[in-house]
Scaffold this motif. Structure first.
Motif, PDB file in Angstrom:
ATOM      1  N   MET A   1       0.841  -1.188   0.000  1.00 52.98           N
ATOM      2  CA  MET A   1       0.000   0.000   0.000  1.00 52.98           C
ATOM      3  C   MET A   1       0.882   1.246   0.000  1.00 52.98           C
ATOM      4  SD  MET A   1      -3.185  -0.909   0.099  1.00 52.98           S
ATOM      5  CE  MET A   1      -4.479  -1.772   0.890  1.00 52.98           C
ATOM      6  N   SER A   2       0.356   2.308  -0.571  1.00 51.16           N
ATOM      7  CA  SER A   2       1.118   3.549  -0.715  1.00 51.16           C
ATOM      8  C   SER A   2       0.510   4.657   0.134  1.00 51.16           C
ATOM      9  CB  SER A   2       1.121   3.979  -2.182  1.00 51.16           C
ATOM     10  OG  SER A   2       1.773   3.015  -2.962  1.00 51.16           O
ATOM     11  N   THR A   3       1.332   5.662   0.430  1.00 46.70           N
ATOM     12  CA  THR A   3       0.876   6.831   1.178  1.00 46.70           C
ATOM     13  C   THR A   3       0.956   8.060   0.277  1.00 46.70           C
ATOM     14  OG1 THR A   3       3.098   7.173   2.059  1.00 46.70           O
ATOM     15  CG2 THR A   3       1.548   5.886   3.411  1.00 46.70           C
ATOM     16  N   LEU A   4       0.276   9.131   0.699  1.00 45.65           N
ATOM     17  CA  LEU A   4       0.152  10.332  -0.122  1.00 45.65           C
ATOM     18  C   LEU A   4       0.320  11.577   0.730  1.00 45.65           C
ATOM     19  CD1 LEU A   4      -0.739  11.685  -2.844  1.00 45.65           C
ATOM     20  CD2 LEU A   4      -3.080  11.519  -1.970  1.00 45.65           C
ATOM     21  N   SER A   5       1.045  12.570   0.189  1.00 50.95           N
ATOM     22  CA  SER A   5       1.148  13.893   0.799  1.00 50.95           C
ATOM     23  C   SER A   5       1.055  14.936  -0.306  1.00 50.95           C
ATOM     24  CB  SER A   5       2.467  14.039   1.568  1.00 50.95           C
ATOM     25  OG  SER A   5       3.573  13.923   0.696  1.00 50.95           O
ATOM     26  N   THR A   6       0.870  16.199   0.104  1.00 56.71           N
ATOM     27  CA  THR A   6       0.812  17.289  -0.864  1.00 56.71           C
ATOM     28  C   THR A   6       1.369  18.560  -0.234  1.00 56.71           C
ATOM     29  OG1 THR A   6      -0.582  18.444  -2.468  1.00 56.71           O
ATOM     30  CG2 THR A   6      -1.559  18.020  -0.302  1.00 56.71           C
ATOM     31  N   HIS A   7       1.682  19.515  -1.079  1.00 57.76           N
ATOM     32  CA  HIS A   7       2.242  20.791  -0.662  1.00 57.76           C
ATOM     33  C   HIS A   7       1.742  21.833  -1.658  1.00 57.76           C
ATOM     34  CE1 HIS A   7       6.181  23.181   0.301  1.00 57.76           C
ATOM     35  NE2 HIS A   7       5.141  23.664   0.939  1.00 57.76           N
ATOM     36  N   VAL A   8       1.206  22.945  -1.168  1.00 56.34           N
ATOM     37  CA  VAL A   8       0.692  23.999  -2.040  1.00 56.34           C
ATOM     38  C   VAL A   8       1.488  25.275  -1.784  1.00 56.34           C
ATOM     39  CG1 VAL A   8      -1.335  25.285  -2.813  1.00 56.34           C
ATOM     40  CG2 VAL A   8      -1.609  22.956  -1.904  1.00 56.34           C
ATOM     41  N   LEU A   9       2.029  25.841  -2.875  1.00 57.75           N
ATOM     42  CA  LEU A   9       2.778  27.092  -2.788  1.00 57.75           C
ATOM     43  C   LEU A   9       2.061  28.175  -3.579  1.00 57.75           C
ATOM     44  CD1 LEU A   9       6.347  25.646  -3.336  1.00 57.75           C
ATOM     45  CD2 LEU A   9       5.342  26.419  -1.177  1.00 57.75           C
ATOM     46  N   ASP A  10       1.952  29.347  -2.993  1.00 54.87           N
ATOM     47  CA  ASP A  10       1.353  30.505  -3.648  1.00 54.87           C
ATOM     48  C   ASP A  10       2.469  31.219  -4.411  1.00 54.87           C
ATOM     49  OD1 ASP A  10       0.412  33.126  -4.242  1.00 54.87           O
ATOM     50  OD2 ASP A  10      -1.032  33.009  -2.591  1.00 54.87           O
ATOM     51  N   ALA A  11       2.482  31.071  -5.732  1.00 56.58           N
ATOM     52  CA  ALA A  11       3.564  31.611  -6.555  1.00 56.58           C
ATOM     53  C   ALA A  11       3.544  33.130  -6.645  1.00 56.58           C
ATOM     54  CB  ALA A  11       3.494  31.015  -7.953  1.00 56.58           C
ATOM     55  N   VAL A  12       2.389  33.753  -6.461  1.00 59.01           N
ATOM     56  CA  VAL A  12       2.308  35.214  -6.553  1.00 59.01           C
ATOM     57  C   VAL A  12       2.898  35.865  -5.306  1.00 59.01           C
ATOM     58  CG1 VAL A  12       0.715  37.172  -6.657  1.00 59.01           C
ATOM     59  CG2 VAL A  12       0.343  35.189  -8.107  1.00 59.01           C
ATOM     60  N   ARG A  13       2.528  35.338  -4.160  1.00 58.16           N
ATOM     61  CA  ARG A  13       2.990  35.911  -2.899  1.00 58.16           C
ATOM     62  C   ARG A  13       4.333  35.340  -2.467  1.00 58.16           C
ATOM     63  NH1 ARG A  13      -1.305  34.320   0.827  1.00 58.16           N
ATOM     64  NH2 ARG A  13      -0.086  35.423   2.383  1.00 58.16           N
ATOM     65  N   GLY A  14       4.724  34.203  -3.060  1.00 54.12           N
ATOM     66  CA  GLY A  14       5.987  33.578  -2.705  1.00 54.12           C
ATOM     67  C   GLY A  14       5.984  32.958  -1.316  1.00 54.12           C
ATOM     68  N   VAL A  15       4.817  32.419  -0.919  1.00 58.08           N
ATOM     69  CA  VAL A  15       4.673  31.824   0.410  1.00 58.08           C
ATOM     70  C   VAL A  15       3.905  30.505   0.303  1.00 58.08           C
ATOM     71  CG1 VAL A  15       4.684  34.065   1.573  1.00 58.08           C
ATOM     72  CG2 VAL A  15       2.509  33.057   0.876  1.00 58.08           C
ATOM     73  N   PRO A  16       3.979  29.667   1.336  1.00 60.30           N
ATOM     74  CA  PRO A  16       3.129  28.479   1.354  1.00 60.30           C
ATOM     75  C   PRO A  16       1.658  28.895   1.382  1.00 60.30           C
ATOM     76  CG  PRO A  16       4.862  28.322   3.007  1.00 60.30           C
ATOM     77  CD  PRO A  16       4.889  29.723   2.481  1.00 60.30           C
ATOM     78  N   ALA A  17       0.816  28.108   0.741  1.00 56.64           N
ATOM     79  CA  ALA A  17      -0.620  28.392   0.701  1.00 56.64           C
ATOM     80  C   ALA A  17      -1.298  27.658   1.860  1.00 56.64           C
ATOM     81  CB  ALA A  17      -1.214  27.979  -0.638  1.00 56.64           C
ATOM     82  N   ALA A  18      -1.411  28.335   2.988  1.00 59.06           N
ATOM     83  CA  ALA A  18      -2.057  27.769   4.166  1.00 59.06           C
ATOM     84  C   ALA A  18      -3.571  27.892   4.033  1.00 59.06           C
ATOM     85  CB  ALA A  18      -1.588  28.500   5.423  1.00 59.06           C
ATOM     86  N   GLY A  19      -4.279  26.888   4.527  1.00 58.97           N
ATOM     87  CA  GLY A  19      -5.736  26.954   4.571  1.00 58.97           C
ATOM     88  C   GLY A  19      -6.448  26.479   3.318  1.00 58.97           C
ATOM     89  N   VAL A  20      -5.766  25.747   2.446  1.00 56.02           N
ATOM     90  CA  VAL A  20      -6.399  25.205   1.240  1.00 56.02           C
ATOM     91  C   VAL A  20      -6.975  23.824   1.569  1.00 56.02           C
ATOM     92  CG1 VAL A  20      -6.060  24.429  -1.149  1.00 56.02           C
ATOM     93  CG2 VAL A  20      -4.796  26.417  -0.283  1.00 56.02           C
ATOM     94  N   THR A  21      -8.267  23.651   1.319  1.00 58.29           N
ATOM     95  CA  THR A  21      -8.884  22.344   1.521  1.00 58.29           C
ATOM     96  C   THR A  21      -8.531  21.445   0.341  1.00 58.29           C
ATOM     97  OG1 THR A  21     -10.711  23.292   2.767  1.00 58.29           O
ATOM     98  CG2 THR A  21     -11.069  21.106   1.823  1.00 58.29           C
ATOM     99  N   VAL A  22      -8.042  20.237   0.654  1.00 57.06           N
ATOM    100  CA  VAL A  22      -7.636  19.254  -0.351  1.00 57.06           C
ATOM    101  C   VAL A  22      -8.438  17.981  -0.102  1.00 57.06           C
ATOM    102  CG1 VAL A  22      -5.713  18.015  -1.391  1.00 57.06           C
ATOM    103  CG2 VAL A  22      -5.300  20.214  -0.261  1.00 57.06           C
TER     104      VAL A  22
END
Length: 105
Positions: A1-22
C-alpha cells in the motif's frame, strides 16, 4: 500500500498556501479531506492506497476569496496513478490564473 502527501505554494505571494482544503477521491468516492497547514502541507492524506487512479481536488477558489483576490480557477483537480508501493507526493504551484504540478518525492 502507498501513502500520499501534498504541498501547495502561492507563486504570486511567494509563500506556502495555508488553509487550502484538499480532497482525495477514488473514482466518485471521497476518501479524505484535509486543510493545508501553515507551511502549505498535508503530511498524510487519506488511508493507505492500493494501486489505482485517484484524484486530488484543491479548493483554490475559497483560498483566493479569503485573500480578496479574483481567480480564474475555482478548483484544481489532479488525477494521478498509484502503480508501485511507495510514498507519493503531489505538489501544487498556484497563482490566480495558472497552476503547475509534478510528481514530487
Amino acid at each position: 500500500m502507498s501513502t500520499l502527501s501534498t504541498h501547495v505554494l502561492d507563486a504570486v505571494r511567494g509563500v506556502p498556501a495555508a488553509g487550502v482544503t484538499v480532497t482525495l477521491y477514488d473514482g466518485g468516492q471521497r476518501l479524505a479531506s484535509e486543510v493545508t497547514d501553515a507551511d502549505g502541507r498535508v503530511g498524510r492524506l487519506g488511508p493507505a492506497l492500493p494501486p489505482g487512479t485517484y484524484r486530488l481536488v484543491f479548493d483554490t477558489g475559497s483560498y483566493f476569496a479569503a485573500q480578496q483576490v479574483d481567480a480564474f480557477f475555482p478548483e484544481v483537480a489532479i488525477a494521478f496513478v498509484v502503480a508501485d508501493e511507495r510514498h507519493y507526493h503531489v505538489p501544487l504551484l498556484l497563482s490566480p490564473f495558472a497552476f503547475s504540478t509534478y510528481r514530487g518525492s
